[in-house]
Design a protein around this motif. Sequence first.
Motif, PDB file in Angstrom:
ATOM      1  N   PRO A  19       0.707  -1.238   0.072  1.00 27.55           N
ATOM      2  CA  PRO A  19       0.017   0.076  -0.061  1.00 27.55           C
ATOM      3  C   PRO A  19       0.978   1.232  -0.016  1.00 27.55           C
ATOM      4  O   PRO A  19       1.990   1.349   0.493  1.00 27.55           O
ATOM      5  N   ARG A  20       0.422   2.335  -0.483  1.00 25.10           N
ATOM      6  CA  ARG A  20       0.977   3.503  -0.659  1.00 25.10           C
ATOM      7  C   ARG A  20       1.415   4.033   0.715  1.00 25.10           C
ATOM      8  O   ARG A  20       0.664   3.859   1.863  1.00 25.10           O
ATOM      9  N   GLN A  21       2.838   4.466   0.957  1.00 19.92           N
ATOM     10  CA  GLN A  21       3.276   5.142   2.092  1.00 19.92           C
ATOM     11  C   GLN A  21       4.034   6.442   1.937  1.00 19.92           C
ATOM     12  O   GLN A  21       4.833   6.488   1.099  1.00 19.92           O
ATOM     13  N   ASN A  22       3.192   7.373   2.599  1.00 19.91           N
ATOM     14  CA  ASN A  22       3.784   8.813   2.156  1.00 19.91           C
ATOM     15  C   ASN A  22       4.817   9.258   3.240  1.00 19.91           C
ATOM     16  O   ASN A  22       4.861   8.697   4.470  1.00 19.91           O
ATOM     17  N   PHE A  23       5.918   9.846   3.177  1.00 19.56           N
ATOM     18  CA  PHE A  23       7.019  10.407   3.909  1.00 19.56           C
ATOM     19  C   PHE A  23       7.190  12.017   3.831  1.00 19.56           C
ATOM     20  O   PHE A  23       7.348  12.541   2.520  1.00 19.56           O
ATOM     21  N   ASP A  24       6.797  12.531   4.793  1.00 23.68           N
ATOM     22  CA  ASP A  24       6.927  14.187   4.983  1.00 23.68           C
ATOM     23  C   ASP A  24       8.000  14.609   5.804  1.00 23.68           C
ATOM     24  O   ASP A  24       8.060  14.040   6.866  1.00 23.68           O
ATOM     25  N   ALA A  25       8.184  15.996   5.682  1.00 24.59           N
ATOM     26  CA  ALA A  25       9.122  16.461   6.492  1.00 24.59           C
ATOM     27  C   ALA A  25       8.522  17.026   7.766  1.00 24.59           C
ATOM     28  O   ALA A  25       7.481  17.274   7.685  1.00 24.59           O
ATOM     29  N   ASP A  26       9.091  17.126   8.969  1.00 28.81           N
ATOM     30  CA  ASP A  26       8.702  17.454  10.105  1.00 28.81           C
ATOM     31  C   ASP A  26       9.040  18.848  10.645  1.00 28.81           C
ATOM     32  O   ASP A  26       8.229  19.255  11.483  1.00 28.81           O
ATOM     33  N   GLY A  27       9.559  19.624   9.503  1.00 34.78           N
ATOM     34  CA  GLY A  27       9.727  21.235   9.913  1.00 34.78           C
ATOM     35  C   GLY A  27      10.709  21.476  10.622  1.00 34.78           C
ATOM     36  O   GLY A  27      10.892  22.754  11.209  1.00 34.78           O
ATOM     37  N   ASN A  28      11.655  20.242  11.263  1.00 33.41           N
ATOM     38  CA  ASN A  28      12.680  20.783  12.408  1.00 33.41           C
ATOM     39  C   ASN A  28      13.835  20.824  12.015  1.00 33.41           C
ATOM     40  O   ASN A  28      14.905  20.760  12.633  1.00 33.41           O
ATOM     41  N   GLY A  29      14.183  20.725  10.515  1.00 33.32           N
ATOM     42  CA  GLY A  29      15.336  20.960   9.979  1.00 33.32           C
ATOM     43  C   GLY A  29      16.082  22.329  10.156  1.00 33.32           C
ATOM     44  O   GLY A  29      15.487  23.381  10.388  1.00 33.32           O
ATOM     45  N   THR A  30      17.461  22.195  10.107  1.00 34.17           N
ATOM     46  CA  THR A  30      18.226  23.442  10.517  1.00 34.17           C
ATOM     47  C   THR A  30      18.864  24.178   9.073  1.00 34.17           C
ATOM     48  O   THR A  30      19.449  25.279   9.236  1.00 34.17           O
ATOM     49  N   MET A  31      18.436  23.567   7.993  1.00 35.86           N
ATOM     50  CA  MET A  31      18.797  24.060   6.783  1.00 35.86           C
ATOM     51  C   MET A  31      17.831  24.759   5.932  1.00 35.86           C
ATOM     52  O   MET A  31      17.974  25.163   4.707  1.00 35.86           O
ATOM     53  N   LYS A  32      16.786  25.038   6.726  1.00 32.84           N
ATOM     54  CA  LYS A  32      15.479  25.702   5.845  1.00 32.84           C
ATOM     55  C   LYS A  32      15.736  26.740   5.165  1.00 32.84           C
ATOM     56  O   LYS A  32      15.157  27.197   4.012  1.00 32.84           O
ATOM     57  N   ASP A  33      16.523  27.505   5.640  1.00 38.05           N
ATOM     58  CA  ASP A  33      16.917  28.969   5.320  1.00 38.05           C
ATOM     59  C   ASP A  33      18.326  29.141   4.407  1.00 38.05           C
ATOM     60  O   ASP A  33      18.724  30.285   3.852  1.00 38.05           O
ATOM     61  N   ILE A  34      18.965  27.968   4.008  1.00 37.18           N
ATOM     62  CA  ILE A  34      20.351  28.155   3.311  1.00 37.18           C
ATOM     63  C   ILE A  34      19.786  27.778   1.912  1.00 37.18           C
ATOM     64  O   ILE A  34      19.220  26.856   1.574  1.00 37.18           O
ATOM     65  N   ALA A  35      20.309  28.751   1.178  1.00 36.00           N
ATOM     66  CA  ALA A  35      20.202  28.738  -0.352  1.00 36.00           C
ATOM     67  C   ALA A  35      20.855  27.529  -0.826  1.00 36.00           C
ATOM     68  O   ALA A  35      21.970  27.250  -0.250  1.00 36.00           O
ATOM     69  N   LEU A  36      20.032  26.758  -1.821  1.00 34.83           N
ATOM     70  CA  LEU A  36      20.806  25.570  -1.966  1.00 34.83           C
ATOM     71  C   LEU A  36      20.855  25.303  -3.644  1.00 34.83           C
ATOM     72  O   LEU A  36      20.041  25.348  -4.399  1.00 34.83           O
TER      73      LEU A  36
END
Length: 531
Positions: free
Chosen positions: A269-286
């Motif tokens: 069956p389908r299994q989704n994987f989502d981010a939890d928002g606690n990452g430390t690199m969210k504001d780093i240009a990539l």
Amino acid sequence: MKNFYAGAAKMLLGFVIGVLIVFVVKNFRPAKKFDGDYERWRKLNLILEQVEKNYVDTIDKAGMTDAAVVAALAKLDPHSVYLPPVKLTESETALAGNFEGIGIQFNVPNDTAVVLSVIPGGPSEKAGLSQGDRIIKVDDKIIAGTKTPQDSMVRMMKGPSGSKVKITVNRSGALIPFDITRAKIPVHCVDAAFMADDSTGYIKLSKFTRTTYKEFCDAKDKLLADGMTRLVFDLRNNTGGYLDQALLLTNEFLGKDDRIVYMEGLNRPRQNFDADGNGTMKDIALAVLIDEGTASSSEIFSGAIQDNDRGVIVGRRSYGKGLVQEPVNFTDGSGIRLTVARFYTPSGRCIQKPYGKNYEYDIYERYAHGEMVSADSMKVDTTVVYHTVKGRPVYGGGGIVPDVFVPMDTTKATGFYIKCNRKATAMRFASSMFDKYRKSLSVIDDFAKLEQYLDDIGLEGQFLDYASRVDGVRPAKGEWEETRSYMMPQLKALVGRYSKLDDEAFYRFYMPIDDTIGAAMESLGQACPGQ
């Protein structure tokens, strides 16, 4: 962090036969020992029984069984494979984050293994091996000057912890034997991490092993402390590895509930994987660098970044591995890796390239069709259009197509350069430079000092003399002037690897002539150092 990260702790992603997905989450089954009920395959059983009872000669039962399994799996997809005990062990060891051996890195420039580095605290360092030693024998087997394949050398030196091996080396003309007790050796997947300029960090990741997330975090924490606001993340030739590590790493860059990937199969069956928002690199240009060797976990990371419009993807189309394998291990130490699902990027793309008779030669096909030098030659399935979070069109069916295409540059390869490549002149020259300057070169741990040192010893003149005197290769009129700006950074990179900076020196020196890094820096609003 959401529970699925812990639940996914035994996932693997695959690249051809070597690197494979392993699922251990809700609705997905863990690896297991399987002795099996074969009644559903009665015809095969009957044939084998008849062979055993009636064949004219003695038969190899194990060999026949293995052959039958290989033939059966060959009717499936290219990534459902049988692994005999040795191959299974090698596959699992490659991603474990450590291996059992003597703890050295070496190359083979002149049909002789030369020690590039000795891992600190490892058994070779404790025994007394040194950088630059030429390995002549492993136990009683001579491996120098015998055209012994490099992978065979590796197998001879590896072995279970606590076992002993005798390594005989040539050091400055003297043959010295070392009795070494093998041990567990850590394997690092972050090849280099440094500041390319005052605000831009560079991280080169070679694979997704058990230690990838920790190594990445250690590297990015140091770069953040040094002032990083932009990151060039190099996933070229990264063939994948453990999926849980890719999930953890991607989570560092995405916002809460951003989709990373989902998996689905006929019996899964389908299994989704989502981010939890606690990452430390969210504001780093990539900027993420990819190429035709970027596969599996690397494509999950790249697809998530692209579909969420989180960064720019730079380089050439990735490999195209979008299948999920589940391990089934047998009591004899062998196992199979069976494809049980496909993975899909957040926009719904399956990036698995079509399989057919030329599947294994797809990369060569890309060369032949001109894709490596022209974006217009790229074969992309445009029959179905997907869209990123911001509405940009993206496509599936054959890898991740970069946002910024960077062709392979063939214009700088002069006749002199090609002749040197054929004879591995540059690599052998680097080894000879270490022999000559070992005492001073091996202690340099500052890049600026290393750069100055290599200029002071007249590296350019020494190389031209070496190429002419040792290999009989001389540049034609005007060739060196045409090749110099491209070849000198490579020579410095190869020689610099013998300093304490190791791979960091290599990537720092190579950066100014790396067009893909240059395009990434430009996309981040920065100039590539040296360009």
